[in-house]
Design a protein around this motif. Structure first.
Motif, PDB file in Angstrom:
ATOM      1  N   LEU B  16       0.828  -1.200   0.000  1.00  0.00           N
ATOM      2  CA  LEU B  16       0.000   0.000   0.000  1.00  0.00           C
ATOM      3  C   LEU B  16       0.867   1.257   0.000  1.00  0.00           C
ATOM      4  N   SER B  17       1.994   1.216   0.725  1.00  0.00           N
ATOM      5  CA  SER B  17       2.901   2.369   0.680  1.00  0.00           C
ATOM      6  C   SER B  17       3.443   2.555  -0.724  1.00  0.00           C
ATOM      7  N   ALA B  18       3.752   1.442  -1.389  1.00  0.00           N
ATOM      8  CA  ALA B  18       4.248   1.538  -2.759  1.00  0.00           C
ATOM      9  C   ALA B  18       3.202   2.205  -3.657  1.00  0.00           C
ATOM     10  N   SER B  19       1.933   1.881  -3.438  1.00  0.00           N
ATOM     11  CA  SER B  19       0.870   2.508  -4.235  1.00  0.00           C
ATOM     12  C   SER B  19       0.865   4.017  -4.030  1.00  0.00           C
ATOM     13  N   ILE B  20       1.000   4.433  -2.762  1.00  0.00           N
ATOM     14  CA  ILE B  20       1.025   5.867  -2.493  1.00  0.00           C
ATOM     15  C   ILE B  20       2.237   6.501  -3.169  1.00  0.00           C
ATOM     16  N   LEU B  21       3.382   5.815  -3.081  1.00  0.00           N
ATOM     17  CA  LEU B  21       4.605   6.368  -3.670  1.00  0.00           C
ATOM     18  C   LEU B  21       4.464   6.563  -5.178  1.00  0.00           C
ATOM     19  N   VAL B  22       3.931   5.550  -5.891  1.00  0.00           N
ATOM     20  CA  VAL B  22       3.839   5.714  -7.344  1.00  0.00           C
ATOM     21  C   VAL B  22       2.802   6.771  -7.711  1.00  0.00           C
ATOM     22  N   THR B  23       1.749   6.932  -6.874  1.00  0.00           N
ATOM     23  CA  THR B  23       0.797   8.010  -7.137  1.00  0.00           C
ATOM     24  C   THR B  23       1.502   9.351  -7.012  1.00  0.00           C
ATOM     25  N   VAL B  24       2.305   9.485  -5.952  1.00  0.00           N
ATOM     26  CA  VAL B  24       3.068  10.720  -5.774  1.00  0.00           C
ATOM     27  C   VAL B  24       4.016  10.925  -6.950  1.00  0.00           C
ATOM     28  N   PHE B  25       4.641   9.829  -7.424  1.00  0.00           N
ATOM     29  CA  PHE B  25       5.530   9.894  -8.587  1.00  0.00           C
ATOM     30  C   PHE B  25       4.780  10.460  -9.793  1.00  0.00           C
ATOM     31  N   GLY B  26       3.569   9.934 -10.048  1.00  0.00           N
ATOM     32  CA  GLY B  26       2.768  10.433 -11.173  1.00  0.00           C
ATOM     33  C   GLY B  26       2.469  11.917 -11.031  1.00  0.00           C
ATOM     34  N   LEU B  27       2.106  12.326  -9.812  1.00  0.00           N
ATOM     35  CA  LEU B  27       1.775  13.736  -9.593  1.00  0.00           C
ATOM     36  C   LEU B  27       3.004  14.620  -9.745  1.00  0.00           C
ATOM     37  N   ILE B  28       4.172  14.103  -9.297  1.00  0.00           N
ATOM     38  CA  ILE B  28       5.399  14.892  -9.435  1.00  0.00           C
ATOM     39  C   ILE B  28       5.728  15.111 -10.907  1.00  0.00           C
ATOM     40  N   MET B  29       5.576  14.044 -11.718  1.00  0.00           N
ATOM     41  CA  MET B  29       5.850  14.179 -13.143  1.00  0.00           C
ATOM     42  C   MET B  29       4.953  15.260 -13.751  1.00  0.00           C
ATOM     43  N   LEU B  30       3.642  15.226 -13.394  1.00  0.00           N
ATOM     44  CA  LEU B  30       2.713  16.240 -13.901  1.00  0.00           C
ATOM     45  C   LEU B  30       3.172  17.627 -13.465  1.00  0.00           C
ATOM     46  N   ALA B  31       3.537  17.742 -12.179  1.00  0.00           N
ATOM     47  CA  ALA B  31       3.952  19.042 -11.655  1.00  0.00           C
ATOM     48  C   ALA B  31       5.223  19.530 -12.358  1.00  0.00           C
ATOM     49  N   TRP B  32       6.164  18.612 -12.587  1.00  0.00           N
ATOM     50  CA  TRP B  32       7.429  18.973 -13.247  1.00  0.00           C
ATOM     51  C   TRP B  32       7.143  19.522 -14.646  1.00  0.00           C
ATOM     52  N   ILE B  33       6.344  18.768 -15.423  1.00  0.00           N
ATOM     53  CA  ILE B  33       6.046  19.197 -16.786  1.00  0.00           C
ATOM     54  C   ILE B  33       5.352  20.558 -16.782  1.00  0.00           C
ATOM     55  N   MET B  34       4.388  20.723 -15.866  1.00  0.00           N
ATOM     56  CA  MET B  34       3.629  21.976 -15.833  1.00  0.00           C
ATOM     57  C   MET B  34       4.500  23.161 -15.419  1.00  0.00           C
ATOM     58  N   THR B  35       5.364  22.939 -14.398  1.00  0.00           N
ATOM     59  CA  THR B  35       6.226  24.048 -13.968  1.00  0.00           C
ATOM     60  C   THR B  35       7.136  24.485 -15.101  1.00  0.00           C
ATOM     61  N   VAL B  36       7.756  23.512 -15.753  1.00  0.00           N
ATOM     62  CA  VAL B  36       8.650  23.837 -16.858  1.00  0.00           C
ATOM     63  C   VAL B  36       7.892  24.612 -17.932  1.00  0.00           C
ATOM     64  N   LEU B  37       6.712  24.072 -18.291  1.00  0.00           N
ATOM     65  CA  LEU B  37       5.945  24.655 -19.390  1.00  0.00           C
ATOM     66  C   LEU B  37       5.499  26.083 -19.054  1.00  0.00           C
ATOM     67  N   PHE B  38       4.935  26.255 -17.848  1.00  0.00           N
ATOM     68  CA  PHE B  38       4.439  27.580 -17.491  1.00  0.00           C
ATOM     69  C   PHE B  38       5.601  28.557 -17.275  1.00  0.00           C
ATOM     70  N   GLY B  39       6.681  28.083 -16.639  1.00  0.00           N
ATOM     71  CA  GLY B  39       7.835  28.946 -16.416  1.00  0.00           C
ATOM     72  C   GLY B  39       8.399  29.454 -17.727  1.00  0.00           C
ATOM     73  N   LYS B  40       8.780  28.516 -18.601  1.00  0.00           N
ATOM     74  CA  LYS B  40       9.400  28.891 -19.872  1.00  0.00           C
ATOM     75  C   LYS B  40       8.417  29.627 -20.773  1.00  0.00           C
ATOM     76  N   GLY B  41       7.147  29.198 -20.743  1.00  0.00           N
ATOM     77  CA  GLY B  41       6.158  29.783 -21.638  1.00  0.00           C
ATOM     78  C   GLY B  41       5.871  31.235 -21.309  1.00  0.00           C
ATOM     79  N   PHE B  42       5.582  31.515 -20.026  1.00  0.00           N
ATOM     80  CA  PHE B  42       5.243  32.885 -19.644  1.00  0.00           C
ATOM     81  C   PHE B  42       6.410  33.832 -19.849  1.00  0.00           C
ATOM     82  N   GLU B  43       7.612  33.293 -19.674  1.00  0.00           N
ATOM     83  CA  GLU B  43       8.801  34.105 -19.862  1.00  0.00           C
ATOM     84  C   GLU B  43       8.840  34.690 -21.284  1.00  0.00           C
ATOM     85  N   HIS B  44       8.320  33.923 -22.249  1.00  0.00           N
ATOM     86  CA  HIS B  44       8.490  34.338 -23.638  1.00  0.00           C
ATOM     87  C   HIS B  44       7.202  34.765 -24.325  1.00  0.00           C
ATOM     88  N   ILE B  45       6.121  34.826 -23.545  1.00  0.00           N
ATOM     89  CA  ILE B  45       4.900  35.352 -24.152  1.00  0.00           C
ATOM     90  C   ILE B  45       4.903  36.857 -24.013  1.00  0.00           C
TER      91      ILE B  45
END
Lengths: 325, 280
Positions: B16-45
């Motif tokens: 069950l802990s492993a399930s929580i960990l991989v869920t957190v992993f999925g959310l981190i990946m989403l957060a990473w992609i979004m931060t990069v995209l919004f950071g770089k994107g807003f900088e150049h709009i």
């Protein structure tokens, strides 16, 4: 008398107008439904027709030779075929356990206030266009991976007999492994949402009986929920596989687009779809035909995989309907 | 010595802990992609993005021709694909039943839903671009419309099936012919759900790149002529992001942000409007 006759005529007339429009409406909607089948057939036929020069020239050797040479006009698809298979395999190794865990978390463990937000967040991963994954993978994930995880894996696994050779490659980040990993992230939302839907429809009575017998949560998942939804879970995984094999843009960014055959997973490589995207604009003649032959092959393979996925999902649906009646 | 009971509990906690960990992993990946995209994107709009043309290599510029191109191609793709999807879905829900024909259409449609979009691009290249001898906005719109059909068909069928049979029977009992029942009663009841399908389909094709590489391609200049190659956001992102010029890469980030925001907003609206009919 004449008035009643007229009435009847009028009524007959309006009725037959309704009947005619009914036929027209049904006919048109039938025609458009048939169009779905026609489009599918047309794709197959057109791709095969355009790919024919390549098949005629190379025959079956197109599938098992690895030479891809514009100057000598010789084309063999072995490298992209292997690339597609390996990247999809890595994608499944990354994506399936993660999706399974997420599905368990959302369906069995999470408190109800957390289910929806987490579910939506994971599904947002599916909405992000694939080219965004490509840019993120190329500019952020690949350099990070090349500097941290890759040297670690090469140092610790690279020395092992036999499997060591898979963990070799230049530290540039773009590689078969990176492509597979990014694909793995991309297919998570598809597999996870199917698994979660499956897990949610397992009858509560079944789960509660197991709990009442003293099962732990994990035992309920592993011995009650998973066997009950087996066909659906396999279907979801196959669907993810189909997606991973056909994904183009993200792979084209991070795979490195090299048509050399290497055993190391950290070497740049190519997949069927990335080769097509990469070379289409400069291609003509037999080169173009070979690229379309790649497309035809990809379409046939994904068609089979997705059909199998659908078959598994339908089987679960049927067995559930059987339970209810 | 661990008892069998303790071992079972341990396995339980570990998994069950492993399930929580991989869920957190999925959310981190989403957060990473979004931060990069919004950071770089807003900088150049900036304002130039919406007022200037796509620049020649190494120069600054904007995206206006690509934005307009994407809007045009998407608009026509939805315009072509939606009627096909809606009527085909209507046939499956209202007339087809469980017959062999409907089952095969349903099956093929689901396969098309996940089929590689690059293959659709190659198909349209073979039937339109090659005979005509040049890339065009129309070819791009038709390729994308083939991707619209399965999404719209699927949602239309699902939504029509949610409309209670009694409503159809009530209308039929009043003497309404079948087509009137469908158009005036069933469509009206299922309208918001069908609209959701439309939004999802639009969101799906807006960021599609692979089919456009083989059909609409790109155009550095202002063009509203659908018969000519047409600038569009996804292909601009692809070409500029992989170019060695920094100005181009920056524009690619701005374009990536604009596309992702539009797609996400449409997805969220679709999700929200889908919630409505069930609560009614």
């Amino acid at each position: 008398m004449s008035t009643t006759e007229k009435d009847i005529n009028v009524r007959l007339h309006t009725q037959s107008a309704g009947v005619i429009w009914d036929k027209v409406f049904k006919g048109t909607s039938f025609a458009f439904a048939a169009m779905v089948l026609i489009v599918m057939l047309a794709i197959m036929v057109m791709l095969f027709k355009e790919a024919w020069p390549t098949f005629a020239q190379f025959g079956f050797s197109f599938f098992y030779t690895s030479e891809w040479d514009f100057a000598g006009n010789k084309y063999g698809a072995l490298v992209p075929i292997i690339g597609t298979l390996i990247t999809s395999l890595i994608a499944l190794l990354v994506g399936v356990p993660v999706s399974f865990g997420i599905a368990i978390f959302i369906s069995v463990m999470a408190p109800s206030w957390l289910k929806r937000p987490v579910g939506i967040a994971i599904e947002l991963l599916a909405a992000v266009p694939s080219i965004i994954y490509g840019m993120w993978g190329l500019f952020y994930f690949a350099p990070w991976f090349a500097n941290t995880v890759q040297p670690f894996m090469t140092d610790n696994l690279g020395g092992l007999p036999f499997i060591g050779q898979f963990f070799q490659g230049p530290p540039i980040g773009v590689s078969i492994f990176t492509a597979g990993f990014v694909l793995g992230i991309m297919i998570i939302p598809f597999i996870a949402s199917i698994m979660r839907d499956m897990f949610d429809v397992v009858p509560t009575a079944l789960k509660e009986s197991a709990y009442a017998m003293g099962s732990t949560t994990w035992e309920v998942v592993w011995k009650v929920i998973l066997p009950y939804t087996k066909a659906g879970v396999i279907g979801g995984v196959m669907l993810g596989l189909g997606r991973a094999m056909g994904e183009t843009m993200a792979v084209a960014f991070v795979v490195g687009n090299s048509l050399e055959l290497n055993t190391g997973l950290f070497y740049p490589g190519a997949t069927i779809a990335s080769t097509m995207a990469n070379e289409f604009n400069e291609a003509s003649g037999l080169h173009m035909s070979s690229l379309i032959a790649l497309g035809f092959m990809l379409f046939v393979i994904t068609f089979l995989v997705l059909s199998l996925a659908k078959w598994f999902l339908l089987r679960l649906e049927k067995s559930q309907q059987g339970d209810e009646t | 010595m661990i008892s069998k009971f303790q071992k079972r509990k341990l396995v339980n906690y570990f998994n069950l802990s492993a399930s929580i960990l991989v869920t957190v992993f999925g959310l981190i990946m989403l957060a990473w992609i979004m931060t990069v995209l919004f950071g770089k994107g807003f900088e150049h709009i900036n304002w130039a993005v919406f007022t200037e043309m796509t620049p020649p290599p190494g120069a600054a510029g904007g995206l206006i021709n690509a934005i307009v191109g994407t809007l045009l191609i998407t608009f026509f793709a939805v315009l072509i694909g939606t009627p096909v999807g809606v009527l085909a879905g209507t046939y499956l829900a209202e007339f087809g039943g469980k017959g062999r024909f409907s089952s095969s259409v349903r099956f093929i449609n689901d396969v098309l839903l996940s089929a590689p979009s690059i293959v659709v691009g190659v198909f349209v290249y073979a039937i339109l671009v090659k005979p005509q001898g040049h890339f065009s906005g129309w070819a791009g719109a038709i390729a994308l419309s083939i991707l619209v059909i399965p999404v719209v068909l699927r949602t239309t069928e699902d939504m029509l099936k949610l409309v209670p049979v009694q409503m159809r029977e009530a209308a039929a009992a009043l003497g309404a012919p079948r087509y009137k029942v469908t158009i005036d009663i069933v469509y009206k009841a299922a309208l918001s759900g069908m609209f959701t399908g439309l939004l999802l389909a639009t969101a799906r094709i807006m960021g599609e790149t692979a089919p456009l590489l083989f059909t609409g391609l790109n155009n550095q200049f202002w063009s509203l002529d659908m018969n000519q190659p047409m600038a569009n956001m996804p292909v601009v992102i692809y070409q500029y992001a992989l170019s060695p010029y920094e100005d181009w890469q920056n524009l690619a980030w701005a374009a990536a942000l604009l596309i992702t925001i539009s797609v996400l907003v449409m997805n969220i609206i679709a999700r929200y409007s889908l919630k409505q009919p069930s609560s009614r």
